[in-house]
Motif scaffolding. Sequence first.
Motif, PDB file in Angstrom:
ATOM      1  N   UNK A   1     -16.214   6.284  -0.377  1.00  0.00           N
ATOM      2  CA  UNK A   1     -15.254   5.332  -0.409  1.00  0.00           C
ATOM      3  C   UNK A   1     -13.990   5.910   0.011  1.00  0.00           C
ATOM      4  N   UNK A   2     -13.088   5.115   0.807  1.00  0.00           N
ATOM      5  CA  UNK A   2     -11.926   5.568   1.509  1.00  0.00           C
ATOM      6  C   UNK A   2     -10.717   4.586   0.910  1.00  0.00           C
ATOM      7  N   UNK A   3      -9.503   5.287   0.848  1.00  0.00           N
ATOM      8  CA  UNK A   3      -8.387   4.562   0.711  1.00  0.00           C
ATOM      9  C   UNK A   3      -7.174   4.971   1.170  1.00  0.00           C
ATOM     10  N   UNK A   4      -6.306   4.443   1.720  1.00  0.00           N
ATOM     11  CA  UNK A   4      -5.344   5.199   2.679  1.00  0.00           C
ATOM     12  C   UNK A   4      -3.992   4.559   2.581  1.00  0.00           C
ATOM     13  N   UNK A   5      -2.895   5.272   2.382  1.00  0.00           N
ATOM     14  CA  UNK A   5      -1.545   4.469   2.217  1.00  0.00           C
ATOM     15  C   UNK A   5      -0.737   4.926   3.456  1.00  0.00           C
ATOM     16  N   UNK A   6      -0.331   4.028   4.229  1.00  0.00           N
ATOM     17  CA  UNK A   6       0.397   3.710   5.392  1.00  0.00           C
ATOM     18  C   UNK A   6       1.517   2.910   5.235  1.00  0.00           C
ATOM     19  N   UNK A   7       1.482   2.003   6.513  1.00  0.00           N
ATOM     20  CA  UNK A   7       2.452   0.818   6.445  1.00  0.00           C
ATOM     21  C   UNK A   7       1.729  -0.078   5.409  1.00  0.00           C
TER      22      UNK A   7
ATOM     23  N   UNK B   1      -6.866   8.826   2.838  1.00  0.00           N
ATOM     24  CA  UNK B   1      -6.412   9.002   3.995  1.00  0.00           C
ATOM     25  C   UNK B   1      -5.169   8.273   4.334  1.00  0.00           C
ATOM     26  N   UNK B   2      -4.683   7.844   5.583  1.00  0.00           N
ATOM     27  CA  UNK B   2      -3.208   7.366   5.784  1.00  0.00           C
ATOM     28  C   UNK B   2      -2.260   8.271   6.140  1.00  0.00           C
ATOM     29  N   UNK B   3      -1.143   7.479   6.499  1.00  0.00           N
ATOM     30  CA  UNK B   3      -0.199   8.468   7.324  1.00  0.00           C
ATOM     31  C   UNK B   3       0.635   9.291   6.112  1.00  0.00           C
ATOM     32  N   UNK B   4       0.649   8.596   5.000  1.00  0.00           N
ATOM     33  CA  UNK B   4       1.625   9.332   4.083  1.00  0.00           C
ATOM     34  C   UNK B   4       1.040  10.736   3.366  1.00  0.00           C
TER      35      UNK B   4
END
Length: 317
Positions: A130-136, A260-263
């Motif tokens: 599973x994946x989760x990502x904080x970006x915009x 994941x994600x940019x933050x």
Amino acid sequence: MSGTTLLGDIGGTHARLAVLNAVDELVCRRDYASDEFTSGVELATRFMADARVAPLTGCCVAIAGPVTAGRGRLTNGRAACDAHEFAALLGTPNCMVINDFTAVGHALPTLAADAVRPIGPALTGLGTLAALGAGTGLGMGFVVPDAGGWRVLPSEGGHGNLAATDPLELEILGLLQNAHAFVGWETVLCGPGLVNLYQAVCAVWGAPATARSASEITAAAIDVADPVCHQTLEIFCNFLGSAAGNLALTVCATGGVYLAGGILPRIGDLLAGSQFRRRFEARGPLSGYVQSIPTWLVVEPDLGLLGAAAAYRQRFR
């Protein structure tokens, strides 16, 4: 220059494009501001002129929003992508548009060891990823074993209702509900969400909420230059742990949960030293089940492009 496949990773803030050449290398990578474009073909046309790539024999573009029948639009932005429009632009039917976390899912099984770092114990897991990502925004997705390979499934779980687990979070939740028509995980677990969370923490402390961007809040928290910013990021990590634990249980992610994600790569050390893992494991009667699930921070900067490449290869090669 002659290329093969156009790849795109379009988020609410940044749009990243590249070419996958004949030997499966990412070349001609370019970054653009997403809000400069209203459509994927407009962005692709700009990229092709800037990078001087022609001809292209296909494309796979990932976009941060729901995708139906090859068409998607940014949830937090104005750009839309349509596989049929890409096919007309490139003169080939080998074009696809996918959700950004569908791309992340395609990338996960291919990641090198140095593309991730463990958050919590360095465990080994087998089964669903599973994946989760904080970006915009806050993206989610998962990957299940399927006939010797993997099947990638998107999720819009980031828009599920935010849940509080202690009195402080309950107070913050009440403040957010007064300020927003709907309060979901994405209300706090993304760039704009970090600003929302900071303003709520300021209200709890009775401190003035100075105008700060997410990057300014993060920098002040890491430097411990501002106690409100530091607590904001600690609460952010707590909420992230709860969201990740919920996702792990929802899809039985025994192979691991990837962040994941940019933050998150910018706060890797703070995240590793936070209460993230404790909150991840706090699953009541299923805490023992979740304790065996690894959690990984993805530090690969081209995750979306690599996933778009993997998705294209699976479908057209």
